[in-house]
Design an enzyme around this catalytic site. Structure first.
Site, PDB file in Angstrom:
ATOM      1  N   VAL A 422       0.845  -1.197   0.000  1.00 45.51           N
ATOM      2  CA  VAL A 422       0.000   0.000   0.000  1.00 45.51           C
ATOM      3  C   VAL A 422       0.880   1.247   0.000  1.00 45.51           C
ATOM      4  O   VAL A 422       0.373   2.359   0.080  1.00 45.51           O
ATOM      5  CB  VAL A 422      -0.959   0.018   1.213  1.00 45.51           C
ATOM      6  N   HIS A 423       2.189   1.035  -0.068  1.00 42.49           N
ATOM      7  CA  HIS A 423       3.125   2.166  -0.048  1.00 42.49           C
ATOM      8  C   HIS A 423       3.901   2.217  -1.361  1.00 42.49           C
ATOM      9  O   HIS A 423       4.659   1.298  -1.661  1.00 42.49           O
ATOM     10  CB  HIS A 423       4.126   2.013   1.107  1.00 42.49           C
ATOM     11  N   ALA A 424       3.713   3.261  -2.101  1.00 47.87           N
ATOM     12  CA  ALA A 424       4.485   3.473  -3.333  1.00 47.87           C
ATOM     13  C   ALA A 424       4.975   4.919  -3.332  1.00 47.87           C
ATOM     14  O   ALA A 424       4.318   5.804  -2.765  1.00 47.87           O
ATOM     15  CB  ALA A 424       3.621   3.201  -4.554  1.00 47.87           C
TER      16      ALA A 424
END
Lengths: 487, 486
Positions: A422-424
């Site tokens: 969920v982290h980019a």
């Protein structure tokens, strides 16, 4: 804002866009925010995952990152962006990370001390705090495991004061406890004069020589009737998120170091079954993170519902589906690694305006995931778990510590990995190194006079922690800088 | 910039000049007594009756094609669709400057409620398909006819015109953003006004292309177009014997193709002038005398003109269409409104955009696949789960979606070959066994193919309140032993 043009156009209303809109709006600028998703009332939040995916997530949550190991990725597409559907965990950027940004990207004005006032500003507005009362069961057992292992772990502050443990972080908090941008920042921005247009998807930036003159966007004027519109602007801040910001820039012909360096935190989830009731589906997600192995590996707890549990078990569904009956004794945890692989973002050439994400898991990521699983499973077993089910096809359920530590020496089968993230970030890195960055230290895109990036795409590299705090602090710093220089 | 009224006057004048020029060209050096004699010796019956029949069936198929093109928007009855087409043709026969196209779009809007821009785009797509079909028939007919430079030139012109338009539409269908970007960048130096115009046209082309994105629709309308114009050619063929000419498919097709390209020139309503001239020229290239060729052209023109105008008038009376209002509304829709404010933000409207269409009803295959992953459950639950999966799959980026569909097609094909039955036709236990073998087998690619289906199926199913209640019940393990362990 005059009758024909907007002074400052902000594309996106997530952590970066909302802060930009508030700071510039309160500075007397004519600010307009364009948000692709819809504006939702609190009453519409908290529905089941199926409904939430359709309503709040980009492409209904179907934005996989391709590569030899495909990775599931989700981000928000609603007013407030991903802050509406994240856990609300809050970290200040670790000093080590900022030093690396400085040394590798010549990032100016972003030391811990320089960012401190911006963190304080955001923490105050988002009421960031620790829980301040007893932990839910899923956190409690995790803490028990950390203690048994003698590792360093800490409760993570959240932007969710008054959380009622209704397990709706990923589907929008219907109580308004979690301080997503739609609640914490954007109302203030609107009071300060910023105008927000929702349901407005920007197709491309319109350019003339070295200036962006405006945007071409699609908007739904009334249900079923979409129009292509042009909005002219003097200054444009692209804050559409780590995947859409580079895609939009590239669609508009702006490609210099744009979308070339996708960084993520690959995440491997596990489900643990305990002898006692956990009832994770009725509680907030585990609040503690293990930073013993940071920055390479972090351990923590994940969102849990029966549907998500089934999805996590479905990698080995033939042997695990019977476990669904024990869902009240289960909770979900994860191994997140820093992410050292290479990735990129490209607007899809074929078909409609979609975005193609690619990331190749590095050997280091692979090793860290294997080691992380060994450690997480050991921790959970030490906490009393009877079985640990990793989301890896074809590997046996972990029942003993010996089963667990096997993965310190062996590698998980790549073809069996079901990874998510969920982290980019880092798709338009900022810094003074023009050979590596898309924009200067304050987000002004190189070679363009009035174009800025101000969201997670600007982080030069992986922060190793939940990125919302870093994004908001840098976005505010950049907005204030713009105010100073433009005035 | 001249006013709209002046522009219309210029168009009407140009049409009149065009007609006069082509009539002069057709009739110059002609022996009118010979033409009259040809008319007297003509035997219109039963040939004209056959021609009318061909034209009538052709119009019905045009209606069917329109029905297919708009079916994503609305379920248009076949007869209504045909009447809309005919009203357009009839209006072109009565009003100048091809106003019939606007009337047709207007009636389509009235009958379906679709936006004007979209209706105009569909008309544009129909015209493009017509052009390509005529071109194909012209090339075929030329292969079986005496070689003539005139025919070659017409074919080349048609290829450039419609081939170029088709290429742009294909780019619009496949890579709409590239087309939009090109239009924006190329026209940026010309200023906002021209850039807006270019973007508007590009958006219309992309919208038009959207109805052809579904390969089945594209194939259906392409085949229908060919049949429509074969029937149009048949009308031309049927009239040939009325003047003692051979019943030649090649000759009739040649006359039809050249004539229909010819009437693209400006003319009066009903294409008087260009129709006769180009029809005459086409026949003359094959050795038909000019007098007979012109007489033939007049009869063919009368055949379709009378039929379609009368039919169109009847349809207009039936639907109570007010032509003036319809045309005015269509014109207004073509002109983008001036700058407006939305929520206090100044915006400039460019064009209507084709909305995304999501199928609400799940297919039989997806229901069967969902059932294979779920415990035995109510049909309603399986349908809901399948609908969710289809919606999610439709949301995938196009390249992944295409790969998924190719994979599922391969799955269906393999099942049919191996089990001599469709997947849906197999008993539930067999279906479960097949899906288990593919979704959890040793081949990673096959597992990846089924990963979205199985993940989404179990997610949607176990999020259902009644399922959670059943799981939470004290005897849930026993319940699962019965229903959850196939």
């Amino acid at each position: 804002m005059n009758a024909e043009r907007v002074d400052v156009l902000v594309i996106g209303s997530g952590a970066g866009g909302a802060v930009t809109a508030l700071e510039l709006g309160s500075g007397g600028r004519g600010v307009c925010v364009l948000e692709e998703g819809a504006r939702h009332e609190l009453a519409q939040y908290g529905a089941g995952s199926v409904e939430a995916m359709q309503r709040l997530y980009r492409r209904r949550g179907m934005t996989p990152i391709t590569g030899r190991v495909p990775i599931g990725y989700v981000e928000g597409a609603c007013l407030g962006g991903s802050t509406e559907i994240n856990s609300g965990f809050w970290h200040r950027t670790p000093r080590e990370v900022l030093l690396r940004y400085q040394s590798q990207f010549d990032l100016e004005g972003a030391t811990l001390e320089e960012l401190a006032p911006h963190f304080e500003w955001a923490e105050q507005r988002l009421h960031v705090s620790l829980r301040g009362r007893s932990w839910p069961k899923s956190t409690e057992v995790f803490s028990r495991g950390i203690e048994a292992m003698g590792w360093s772990g800490q409760e993570v502050p959240r932007a969710a004061s008054g959380c009622e443990d209704n397990n709706t972080c990923a589907t929008g908090c219907p109580r308004g406890a979690k301080q997503g941008m739609s609640r914490a920042i954007l109302p203030e921005a609107e009071r300060a004069g910023a105008r927000i247009l929702t349901g407005c998807r920007v197709r491309m930036l319109l350019t003339s020589k070295r200036r962006v003159t405006g945007v071409l966007a699609e908007i739904e004027r009334e249900p079923g009737a979409r129009e292509m519109i042009r909005i002219d602007a003097d200054h444009v801040f692209v804050c559409a998120g780590p995947t859409e910001t580079p895609a939009l820039l590239r669609r508009s012909g702006i490609k210099y170091h744009v979308g070339e360096t996708l960084r993520i935190h690959p995440m491997l989830k596990v489900v643990a079954r305990f002898p006692e009731r956990i009832d994770a589906h009725e509680s907030v997600l585990p609040l503690i993170q293990v930073k013993e192995f940071w920055p390479e590996v972090s351990l923590g707890g994940g969102f849990f519902t029966p549907g998500h549990l089934a999805m996590m078990l479905s990698d080995n569904w033939l042997t695990t589906r019977g476990e669904m009956a024990s869902f009240r004794n289960m909770a979900a945890y994860y191994v997140a690694v820093r992410g050292t692989g290479d990735g990129h973002v490209r607007p899809s050439r074929v078909g409609d305006a979609t975005t193609h994400l690619r990331y190749e898991l590095s050997e280091e990521d692979h090793i860290n995931l294997s080691h992380g699983l060994a450690r997480l499973a050991t921790l959970l077993l030490a906490a009393g778990a009877e079985e640990v089910f990793p989301t890896v096809h074809g590997i046996p359920t972990i029942r003993t510590e010996i089963d667990a530590i096997r993965w310190l020496d062996e590698r998980l089968p790549r073809a069996g990995l079901s990874l998510t993230t969920v982290h980019a970030f880092s798709t338009c890195p900022i810094g003074e190194r023009q050979d590596r960055c898309a924009a200067d230290s304050f987000g002004k895109v190189f070679r363009w006079e009035n174009l800025y990036v101000n969201d997670a795409s600007m982080l030069p590299d992986s922060p190793g922690v939940n990125p919302q705090g870093t994004v908001m602090a840098l976005a505010r710093r950049n907005a204030l800088r713009f105010k100073d220089t433009a005035s | 910039m001249p006013s709209p009224r002046s522009q219309r006057a210029v168009i009407v004048l140009l049409g009149a000049i065009g007609s006069a020029v082509f009539l002069y060209l057709a009739a110059r050096r002609l022996d009118f007594q010979a033409v009259a004699a040809t008319w007297h010796t003509a035997r219109p019956l039963p040939w004209v009756a056959y021609a009318v029949l061909c034209y009538f069936v052709g119009q019905l198929l045009r209606g069917l094609r329109l029905r297919v093109l708009v079916r994503r928007e609305t379920a248009l009855p076949w007869l209504t669709a045909t009447n809309i087409v005919v009203i357009g043709y009839a209006s072109n026969n009565v009003f100048p400057a091809r106003l019939g196209e606007l009337v047709r779009a207007g009636v389509l809007v009235e009958r379906t409620g679709m936006p004007f821009g979209e209706a105009l785009t569909i008309t544009f797509i129909e015209r493009l398909l017509d052009g390509m079909s005529i071109l194909v028939l012209l090339v075929c007919a030329a292969a079986f006819s005496v070689h003539a430079d005139t025919i070659d030139q017409v074919a080349k012109l048609g290829a450039i015109l419609f081939g170029g338009a088709l290429l742009v539409v294909v780019i619009g269908v496949l890579v709409p953003n590239v087309l939009l970007g090109l239009a924006s960048r190329l026209t940026a130096p010309l200023g906002a006004k021209w850039r807006d115009r270019a973007l508007r046209v590009t958006t219309h082309i992309i919208n038009g292309g959207a109805c052809l994105r579904d390969p089945r629709t594209a194939l259906a309308v392409s085949l229908l177009s060919i049949v429509v114009w074969v029937l149009e050619a048949a009308m031309f063929v049927c009239v040939l014997p009325a003047f003692g000419m051979p019943l030649s498919l090649a000759l009739g097709t040649l006359a039809m193709s050249v004539t229909n390209f010819g009437i693209l020139f400006p003319s009066t309503p009903g294409y008087i002038g260009p129709f006769h001239y180009f029809c005459q020229q086409a026949l003359m290239t094959q050795g038909i005398p000019a007098t007979e060729a012109l007489a033939y052209a007049v009869l063919v023109h009368l055949t379709f003109y009378v039929l379609v105008t009368a039919w169109g008038a009847g349809a207009i009376l039936r639907y109570g269409v007010e032509i003036g209002r319809t045309v005015a509304a269509a014109r207004a829709a073509r002109t983008a409104p001036a700058s407006q404010t939305m929520g206090g933000i100044p915006v400039h409207f460019i064009a209507h955009v084709e909305p995304a269409h999501v199928t609400a009803e799940p297919g039989e295959l997806m229901i069967a696949l969902a059932e294979a992953f779920l415990p035995p459950c109510e049909p309603r639950a399986a349908r809901d789960v399948a609908a969710f999966i289809e919606g999610q799959i439709a949301a995938l980026p196009p390249s992944l979606r295409t790969m998924f569909h190719l994979g599922i097609t391969f799955f269906r094909f393999t099942v049919r070959i191996r089990h001599v039955s469709s997947f849906c036709g197999l008993p539930t236990d067999r279906r479960r066994a097949i899906v288990d073998a593919w979704a959890f087998g040793r081949i990673g690619l096959l597992r990846q193919l089924f990963r979205p289906v199985r993940s989404l199926a179990v997610l949607a199913y176990y999020e259902r309140p009644e399922v959670i209640r059943a799981l939470a019940a004290p005897d849930s393990r026993a319940h699962l032993a019965v229903v959850g362990s196939p």
